[in-house]
Every structure is written in structure tokens, then in C-alpha cells.
Design an enzyme around this catalytic site. Structure first.
Site, PDB file in Angstrom:
ATOM      1  N   LYS A 115       0.962  -1.165  -0.171  1.00 33.87           N
ATOM      2  CA  LYS A 115       0.184  -0.244   0.339  1.00 33.87           C
ATOM      3  C   LYS A 115       1.182   1.405  -0.433  1.00 33.87           C
ATOM      4  O   LYS A 115       0.348   2.346  -0.468  1.00 33.87           O
ATOM      5  CB  LYS A 115      -1.152  -0.179   1.597  1.00 33.87           C
ATOM      6  CG  LYS A 115      -2.312  -0.837   1.409  1.00 33.87           C
ATOM      7  CD  LYS A 115      -3.082  -0.812   2.378  1.00 33.87           C
ATOM      8  CE  LYS A 115      -4.374  -1.733   2.013  1.00 33.87           C
ATOM      9  NZ  LYS A 115      -5.444  -1.914   2.953  1.00 33.87           N
ATOM     10  N   LYS A 217      -4.860 -11.054  -6.519  1.00 32.08           N
ATOM     11  CA  LYS A 217      -6.479 -11.347  -6.356  1.00 32.08           C
ATOM     12  C   LYS A 217      -7.070 -10.277  -6.540  1.00 32.08           C
ATOM     13  O   LYS A 217      -7.265  -9.186  -7.175  1.00 32.08           O
ATOM     14  CB  LYS A 217      -5.361 -10.960  -4.619  1.00 32.08           C
ATOM     15  CG  LYS A 217      -6.672 -10.683  -3.192  1.00 32.08           C
ATOM     16  CD  LYS A 217      -5.800  -9.948  -2.611  1.00 32.08           C
ATOM     17  CE  LYS A 217      -6.002  -8.908  -2.230  1.00 32.08           C
ATOM     18  NZ  LYS A 217      -5.957  -8.365  -0.725  1.00 32.08           N
ATOM     19  N   LYS A 220     -10.504  -4.737  -5.042  1.00 32.36           N
ATOM     20  CA  LYS A 220     -11.330  -3.637  -4.734  1.00 32.36           C
ATOM     21  C   LYS A 220     -11.168  -1.887  -5.500  1.00 32.36           C
ATOM     22  O   LYS A 220     -11.408  -1.356  -6.229  1.00 32.36           O
ATOM     23  CB  LYS A 220     -11.648  -2.628  -3.078  1.00 32.36           C
ATOM     24  CG  LYS A 220     -12.815  -3.285  -2.334  1.00 32.36           C
ATOM     25  CD  LYS A 220     -12.616  -3.418  -0.622  1.00 32.36           C
ATOM     26  CE  LYS A 220     -13.105  -3.728   0.290  1.00 32.36           C
ATOM     27  NZ  LYS A 220     -12.936  -3.161   1.379  1.00 32.36           N
TER      28      LYS A 220
HETATM   29  P1  TYM Z   1     -10.697  -5.742   3.902  1.00 33.07           P
HETATM   30  O1  TYM Z   1     -11.482  -5.050   4.573  1.00 33.07           O
HETATM   31  O2  TYM Z   1      -9.399  -5.735   2.968  1.00 33.07           O
HETATM   32  O3  TYM Z   1     -11.756  -6.767   3.604  1.00 33.07           O
HETATM   33  C1  TYM Z   1     -12.325  -7.838   4.573  1.00 33.07           C
HETATM   34  C2  TYM Z   1     -12.082  -9.396   4.103  1.00 33.07           C
HETATM   35  O4  TYM Z   1     -12.258  -9.667   2.708  1.00 33.07           O
HETATM   36  C3  TYM Z   1     -10.789 -10.683   2.654  1.00 33.07           C
HETATM   37  N1  TYM Z   1     -10.799 -10.668   1.148  1.00 33.07           N
HETATM   38  C4  TYM Z   1     -10.523 -11.656   0.689  1.00 33.07           C
HETATM   39  N2  TYM Z   1     -10.863 -13.029   0.676  1.00 33.07           N
HETATM   40  C5  TYM Z   1     -10.556 -13.481   0.160  1.00 33.07           C
HETATM   41  N3  TYM Z   1      -9.970 -13.445  -1.241  1.00 33.07           N
HETATM   42  C6  TYM Z   1     -10.162 -11.718  -1.212  1.00 33.07           C
HETATM   43  N4  TYM Z   1      -9.628 -11.666  -3.047  1.00 33.07           N
HETATM   44  C7  TYM Z   1     -10.346 -10.942  -0.844  1.00 33.07           C
HETATM   45  N5  TYM Z   1     -10.204  -9.958  -0.585  1.00 33.07           N
HETATM   46  C8  TYM Z   1     -10.618  -9.278   0.528  1.00 33.07           C
HETATM   47  C9  TYM Z   1      -9.971 -10.181   3.657  1.00 33.07           C
HETATM   48  O5  TYM Z   1      -9.352 -11.209   4.082  1.00 33.07           O
HETATM   49  C10 TYM Z   1     -11.035  -9.545   4.398  1.00 33.07           C
HETATM   50  O6  TYM Z   1     -11.124 -11.228   6.177  1.00 33.07           O
HETATM   51  N6  TYM Z   1      -7.646  -5.269   7.479  1.00 33.07           N
HETATM   52  C11 TYM Z   1      -8.311  -5.561   7.465  1.00 33.07           C
HETATM   53  C12 TYM Z   1      -9.769  -4.959   8.128  1.00 33.07           C
HETATM   54  C13 TYM Z   1     -10.109  -5.743   9.832  1.00 33.07           C
HETATM   55  C14 TYM Z   1      -9.891  -6.676  10.103  1.00 33.07           C
HETATM   56  C15 TYM Z   1      -9.563  -6.245  12.036  1.00 33.07           C
HETATM   57  C16 TYM Z   1     -10.317  -7.666  10.251  1.00 33.07           C
HETATM   58  C17 TYM Z   1      -9.562  -4.511  10.716  1.00 33.07           C
HETATM   59  N7  TYM Z   1      -9.347  -4.817  11.692  1.00 33.07           N
HETATM   60  C18 TYM Z   1      -9.642  -7.039  12.901  1.00 33.07           C
HETATM   61  C19 TYM Z   1     -10.133  -9.030  11.587  1.00 33.07           C
HETATM   62  C20 TYM Z   1      -9.573  -8.595  12.460  1.00 33.07           C
HETATM   63  C21 TYM Z   1      -9.349  -5.505   6.143  1.00 33.07           C
HETATM   64  O7  TYM Z   1      -8.699  -4.531   5.428  1.00 33.07           O
HETATM   65  O8  TYM Z   1      -9.878  -6.355   4.705  1.00 33.07           O
END
Ligand code: TYM
Length: 354
Positions: A115, A217, A220
Site C-alpha cells: 500500500k 487477488k 477493490k
Molecule cells: P478488507 O476490508 O480488505 O477485507 C475484508 C475481508 O475480506 C477478505 N478478502 C478476501 N478474501 C478472499 N479473497 C479475496 N480476494 C479477498 N479480498 C479481501 C479479507 O481477508 C478480509 O477478511 N485489515 C482488514 C480489516 C480489519 C480486520 C480487523 C479483520 C480491521 N480490523 C480485525 C479482522 C479482525 C481488511 O483490510 O480487510
């Protein structure tokens, strides 16, 4: 030896449209876990300002993720749904974890490197500290299980490192305050205040890949909308994107082994398996030997059948922001009460006068 009470926590950032990766890697698992666990699901709006400070419509994004949670089947009465900024204890614990974690640990995070890109000096301090806040999200409830996609694995390992260092550094004080539980980590007995979280990554689609390139992957931020299926795509758009998805010229194999070296085929079979709650092996029992011209229409039908109700309900809920906000307020109040209980103890352990 003791054990921490099982509790599920996970979060989703209110940035950009939710896509099939978020749904299969995270939200669908959140829904399933409600049957067996106490669950807290959070829209992590404090995280949303780490990579980009000013957003066009942050309230709309927060409400849209909340609507997706509820539309997918999360019950905000039985469990907790809220947005992170309503519970300031997350930020308070994150500050303490900033003092527990080492800069070297943060510098090693691959998501930070991705990032921040080439101009690391110009990334926000919040982006570097992102994993501390994530650890705080989970540990302010002393949650034990975290359903996420594969891309969050490294962050959860860091969460364990932070918990372990806190437990070790303060072990005498934790004991003296009559807090914590005896657990075994590796072979070592530890008197722990914070649990060692268990990532829940397994399933047929822990990493959903781009429909245009099976080695990237689904994300978004991909400039091509054809690379992902958004939760708000209508049936026609879903059908078009799957029909245009990249494939190879061969028929599908009959065994999972045969998907090796065929990233696009592997991805589409994984998506089919996850959408139908089956294993890839099971899906290949039906489609082994078939061409993509047969498999893709079946995948379109399945994807539309599963996603159309979520899409419809999400749109309906987004038309009722008053209801969404009441869910977030109610969830925020219940989450806040639990978080404050932990923070009172943490302040005592550290030695802050309160
Ligand atoms: P975020 O918002 O990027 O994504 C949310 C969830 O979606 C999953 N994900 C995917 N899973 C499979 N294939 C993909 N292509 C894919 N893209 C996204 C992510 O693994 C995630 O589970 N850091 C985290 C948010 C967060 C969080 C937390 C998660 C903040 N605090 C505490 C768990 C516990 C994030 O940016 O997710």
C-alpha cells in the site's frame, strides 16, 4: 490449564465496493459462525482513513457495509454489528499496542509495503500502525477466533506477537491483579491476559483471484471492473463478467491435483465450491471432463441464485439509513460496554491511575 471463552471478531473496511472475495473469504463465514459462536462484526472506519484521509462519502460506505452484513444474514440483535469509531477503546488500546509492537515488525508487513508503494516516507503513520489497531480491534474483546481471507494472515500473526509480548512483559502485574488465565503456547506455560487468536482462513476460497488474471487477488482497487464481481452487480452484469472471465483451453480435470498450474480454472472451481458450500473435489466430481462452455453457465446460475437475494436486501436496507444507524448505535453501545471492561483492567495492569 485454563482456556479463554470462545468469541469471534472480524472487521471489513468501508472503502470501495464489496466484492465476491470479501463475501466468500469473510462475510459468508461470518454468517455461518453465528450458529456456534458469540460474534462481533465491525465496520472498521478508523482503518479506512489510513491509506486515504478524505473520502467522498464515508457515511454511505459505512452504511453499505453494514447493509451487506445484514443482507448476507448476520443477526445484529443476537450478535454485535457496529462501526469502530463509536468505540474509542479501540484507539486507546491501539496506542498501547503501538508501544508494545516494534517498528521492525511493522516494516515487515507485506500489506504496508504494497500500500505504501515506492514512496514509503510519504505514507501516513497510521498506515504503518494499521496492524496495531487491528490487534486492538480483536483483543479489546479478548476475542479468540478471527474469520478472514488469506491476505490477513500476516496481520493475525502480528496480533499474536503483540499479545504474547504484552503477556510476557506484564506477567507479574497480570498475576498480581488476579487477572489472566494459564495457557500453553507452543510447549511453554504462560499466564496470559490476552488470548492467542486463531485465524479461520480455511475453506475452498480463502483467496479469490481476479477474473482477468488468476495470479492476482480479486481486489477493490483493480482498475478493471471486469476483474471482480461486486455484491451490488445485477444478474446481467454477473453473467457478463463470468462469461468474459479468463480461462485456458482445456476441459476441467476430475481431480483437484489437475488444477495445479491452472490458476484461472482453480479460481472458478473454488468460487463454485464456496458458493455451494462444497469442496473443490466434490465440484469436480460433477464437472470433471467438461468444457468451460458448460461450466461457466452453471457458475452464472449459481452465482446469481446466491447473490441476487443479498443484492436485493442490501439495496432495500440502504434505502433505510435510519434503521442502519440505529443498528450501529445499538451495537456500538453493547460493544463499548465490553471493551471498557477490558480497558479498565488493562489500565490497571499498566499502572495508569483511574
Ligand atoms: P478488507 O476490508 O480488505 O477485507 C475484508 C475481508 O475480506 C477478505 N478478502 C478476501 N478474501 C478472499 N479473497 C479475496 N480476494 C479477498 N479480498 C479481501 C479479507 O481477508 C478480509 O477478511 N485489515 C482488514 C480489516 C480489519 C480486520 C480487523 C479483520 C480491521 N480490523 C480485525 C479482522 C479482525 C481488511 O483490510 O480487510
Amino acid at each position: 490449564m485454563g482456556e479463554f471463552k470462545h468469541l469471534v471478531f472480524s472487521g471489513v473496511q468501508p472503502t470501495g465496493n464489496l466484492h465476491l472475495g470479501n463475501y466468500l473469504g469473510a462475510i459468508r463465514k461470518f454468517v455461518a459462525l453465528q450458529e456456534s459462536h458469540d460474534c462481533i462484526y465491525c465496520v472498521v472506519d478508523l482503518h479506512a482513513i489510513t491509506a486515504q484521509l478524505v473520502h467522498d462519502d464515508l457515511p454511505g460506505q459505512i452504511r453499505s457495509i453494514t447493509a451487506a452484513f445484514i443482507a448476507a444474514g448476520i443477526d445484529p440483535k443476537q450478535h454485535i454489528v457496529f462501526n469502530q469509531s463509536q468505540v474509542p477503546q479501540h484507539a486507546e488500546l491501539a496506542w498501547i499496542f503501538n508501544c508494545v509492537a516494534r517498528i521492525g515488525w511493522m516494516n515487515r508487513m507485506t500489506q504496508f509495503k504494497d500500500k505504501a508503494g515506492k514512496d514509503r516516507e510519504n505514507a501516513s503513520l497510521g498506515l504503518l500502525a494499521y496492524p496495531s489497531l487491528m490487534a486492538a480491534d480483536i483483543l479489546v474483546y479478548r476475542a479468540t477466533h478471527v474469520p478472514v481471507g488469506d491476505d490477513q494472515k500476516q496481520h493475525l500473526e502480528l496480533t499474536r506477537d503483540i499479545a504474547m509480548k504484552f503477556n510476557m512483559d506484564f506477567m507479574a502485574k497480570i498475576r498480581a491483579a488476579g487477572l489472566g488465565t494459564d495457557i500453553v503456547v507452543g510447549d511453554e506455560p504462560v499466564h496470559a491476559y490476552f488470548p492467542m487468536v486463531e485465524p479461520m482462513i480455511e475453506g475452498p476460497a480463502p483467496r479469490v483471484m481476479s477474473l482477468k488474471d488468476g495470479t492476482k487477488k480479486m481486489s477493490k482497487s483493480d482498475p478493471s471492473d471486469l476483474s471482480r464481481i461486486n455484491l451490488l452487480d445485477d444478474a446481467e452484469t454477473i453473467s457478463k463478467k463470468i462469461r468474459k472471465a479468463k480461462t485456458d483451453p482445456d476441459a476441467l480435470p476430475s481431480e483437484v491435483e489437475g488444477l495445479k498450474g491452472r490458476p484461472e480454472a482453480d479460481n472458478l472451481v473454488g468460487i463454485f465450491a464456496a458458493l455451494s458450500d462444497r469442496s473443490k473435489a466434490d465440484v469436480l466430481k460433477d464437472f470433471g471432463g467438461q468444457q468451460f462452455s458448460v461450466f461457466k453457465p452453471a457458475l452464472v446460475d449459481l452465482a446469481v441464485e446466491v447473490l441476487a437475494p443479498v443484492n436485493g436486501e442490501m439495496r432495500r436496507l440502504m434505502g433505510d439509513p435510519g434503521y442502519i444507524d440505529s443498528v450501529l448505535r445499538d451495537g456500538g453501545a453493547r460493544a463499548g460496554a465490553r471493551a471498557e471492561k477490558t480497558m479498565k483492567e488493562v489500565r490497571d495492569i499498566i499502572g495508569f491511575v483511574q
